[in-house]
Design an enzyme around this catalytic site. Structure first.
Site, PDB file in Angstrom:
ATOM      1  N   PHE A 165      -1.837 -10.265  39.291  1.00 19.07           N
ATOM      2  CA  PHE A 165      -1.416 -10.925  40.527  1.00 19.07           C
ATOM      3  C   PHE A 165      -2.582 -11.607  41.238  1.00 19.07           C
ATOM      4  CE2 PHE A 165       1.644  -7.181  40.445  1.00 19.07           C
ATOM      5  CZ  PHE A 165       2.681  -7.906  39.868  1.00 19.07           C
ATOM      6  N   ASN A 166      -3.729 -11.744  40.546  1.00 14.56           N
ATOM      7  CA  ASN A 166      -4.939 -12.304  41.162  1.00 14.56           C
ATOM      8  C   ASN A 166      -5.269 -11.593  42.470  1.00 14.56           C
ATOM      9  OD1 ASN A 166      -4.223 -15.297  39.601  1.00 14.56           O
ATOM     10  ND2 ASN A 166      -6.300 -14.487  39.561  1.00 14.56           N
ATOM     11  N   SER A 167      -5.146 -10.269  42.430  1.00 16.38           N
ATOM     12  CA  SER A 167      -5.445  -9.331  43.526  1.00 16.38           C
ATOM     13  C   SER A 167      -4.495  -9.456  44.710  1.00 16.38           C
ATOM     14  CB  SER A 167      -6.900  -9.431  43.999  1.00 16.38           C
ATOM     15  OG  SER A 167      -7.119 -10.539  44.838  1.00 16.38           O
ATOM     16  N   GLY A 168      -3.358 -10.132  44.524  1.00 11.61           N
ATOM     17  CA  GLY A 168      -2.358 -10.075  45.594  1.00 11.61           C
ATOM     18  C   GLY A 168      -1.418 -11.251  45.710  1.00 11.61           C
ATOM     19  N   ILE A 169      -1.945 -12.471  45.672  1.00 10.87           N
ATOM     20  CA  ILE A 169      -1.130 -13.615  46.060  1.00 10.87           C
ATOM     21  C   ILE A 169       0.052 -13.868  45.127  1.00 10.87           C
ATOM     22  CG2 ILE A 169      -2.532 -15.339  44.823  1.00 10.87           C
ATOM     23  CD1 ILE A 169      -2.058 -17.151  47.358  1.00 10.87           C
TER      24      ILE A 169
ATOM     25  N   ALA B 113       1.832 -11.606  43.872  1.00 12.24           N
ATOM     26  CA  ALA B 113       2.847 -10.602  44.210  1.00 12.24           C
ATOM     27  C   ALA B 113       3.486 -10.907  45.557  1.00 12.24           C
ATOM     28  CB  ALA B 113       2.232  -9.209  44.229  1.00 12.24           C
TER      29      ALA B 113
ATOM     30  N   LYS C  87     -14.177   4.161  31.750  1.00 12.61           N
ATOM     31  CA  LYS C  87     -15.297   3.216  31.643  1.00 12.61           C
ATOM     32  C   LYS C  87     -16.651   3.921  31.714  1.00 12.61           C
ATOM     33  CE  LYS C  87     -12.329  -0.320  33.590  1.00 12.61           C
ATOM     34  NZ  LYS C  87     -11.224   0.589  34.016  1.00 12.61           N
TER      35      LYS C  87
ATOM     36  N   ASP D  23      -5.300   3.283  32.860  1.00 13.19           N
ATOM     37  CA  ASP D  23      -6.712   2.897  32.918  1.00 13.19           C
ATOM     38  C   ASP D  23      -7.335   3.365  34.227  1.00 13.19           C
ATOM     39  OD1 ASP D  23      -9.062   1.145  32.005  1.00 13.19           O
ATOM     40  OD2 ASP D  23      -8.637   0.404  34.026  1.00 13.19           O
TER      41      ASP D  23
ATOM     42  N   TYR E  25     -13.850   3.929  40.525  1.00 20.95           N
ATOM     43  CA  TYR E  25     -12.673   3.862  41.373  1.00 20.95           C
ATOM     44  C   TYR E  25     -12.575   5.095  42.266  1.00 20.95           C
ATOM     45  CZ  TYR E  25     -11.315   0.347  37.875  1.00 20.95           C
ATOM     46  OH  TYR E  25     -11.285  -0.730  37.012  1.00 20.95           O
TER      47      TYR E  25
END
Length: 344
Positions: free
Chosen positions: A243-247, A249, A86, A55, A60
């Site tokens: 990962f909710n943008s990091g936490i 992970a 997109k 994707d 981006y």
């Protein structure tokens, strides 16, 4: 353990994807610069490991991610992978060095992006132009799935209703035309809010939604209405930002990010509690985060981002990690996931 070779269908379309996909946001130099050779090698590593959904989006890196993903994938058989991009923003050259700082909703979160400025356009002609531009950046003759990008209240504020009307009268007819012509095989929307998905479902028929977060180990509000509606209407969820943008992970470490911002204390405490259950069962937190959404029948695939071969290969290993059923039951017993969240 989730098997990558068990492909899953997108809605009622003929598109089938691996349960683990590849999110191309990071390769647009999200927050940090990714070396060109490393970017191409990262995509190759994902493909060679069995990932079959890639994707990307014009936003981006302002075209950079599409260029990189297209270059990397052109060495493989075109029918051997599913490509998603997109519409909703056109890229206009600005010729400024360094690039101007933009609002985050307009893409001001990239470093070393290409010299283009994203401009919102959800009209029929804008969508047709956007797909044509993406095909050229990708170097491909088709895009399997096209998603209407960021047609939500958070992005547009007071202009939201006008943008939604552009989607209804412009973007949707354009995508239906492209699907009938075989330029694309499925379409949907990519947004950050379940509520925005529901509004879009009220104005048109979609094959899928790419939903960033909103159904993760930390967030299950979509169980109330949105996910049951998706099941009933045969609409697939592509789960971005698992990962909710990091936490999810990194764990509850200093500087951890939650939904692109520093994680607040209550989120840090909840993640720390989940980590304790992980330790007691010999489970890694990111493996649990990747696998959990896929137990819901509406969720077809998850697409974390990677910026190196090691990260791409690690995501595959996490997806294949064995997680005992007792782990999920303990999370439910401790009210760390909702009691109605599907688990094995």
């Amino acid at each position: 353990m989730i098997r990558l070779d068990e492909l899953r269908r997108i809605g009622t379309s003929d598109v089938a994807v691996s349960p683990l996909g590849f999110g191309g946001n990071v390769l647009g130099n999200l927050y940090d610069t990714v070396d060109e050779d490393a970017a191409l090698d990262t995509v190759a590593a994902a493909y060679e490991s069995g990932v079959r959904l890639f994707d990307t989006a014009p936003l981006y890196g302002h075209g950079l991610s599409e260029h990189r993903i297209g270059t990397a994938l052109r060495r493989y058989p075109r029918d051997g992978f599913v490509l998603s991009s997109k519409v909703g923003r056109l890229l206009k050259p600005h010729g400024k060095v360094p690039p101007p700082k933009l609002d985050p909703s307009q893409g001001g979160i990239f470093t070393g992006e290409l010299p283009f400025q994203p401009v919102f356009d959800y009209t029929h002609d804008g969508v047709i132009r956007s797909v044509e531009d993406s095909l050229q950046r990708l170097g491909m003759n088709r895009i399997d799935m096209v998603l209407i990008h960021d047609a939500d209240m958070w992005t547009h504020g007071d202009n939201y209703e006008a943008r939604l009307e552009d989607v209804r009268t412009g973007a949707l007819p354009a995508l239906e035309r492209l699907k009938a012509e075989g330029v694309i095989r499925a379409f949907g929307a990519g947004v950050n809010q379940a509520e925005a998905c529901e509004r879009l479902m009220d104005v048109g028929r979609f094959d899928c939604f790419l939903l960033a977060g909103r159904y993760t180990l930390l967030e299950q509000g979509g169980l109330d209405r949105f996910l049951p509606r998706c099941v009933a209407e045969q609409v697939s969820i592509i789960l971005g930002a698992p990962f909710n943008s990091g936490i999810l992970a990194t764990g509850a470490v200093e500087g951890a990010r939650y939904n692109y911002l520093p994680a607040p204390p209550d989120v840090m405490r909840r993640v720390a509690a989940i980590e304790e259950v992980c330790r007691s069962h010999g489970v890694t937190l990111p493996a649990a985060a990747l696998q959990f959404p896929l137990f819901h029948p509406a969720v077809t695939t998850v697409i974390p981002g990677s910026k190196s071969r090691a990260e791409a290969e690690r995501n595959v290993a996490l997806m294949m990690e064995e997680i005992p059923p007792d782990f999920w039951r303990e999370l439910r017993r401790l009210d760390l996931i909702r009691s109605d969240a599907p688990i094995p």
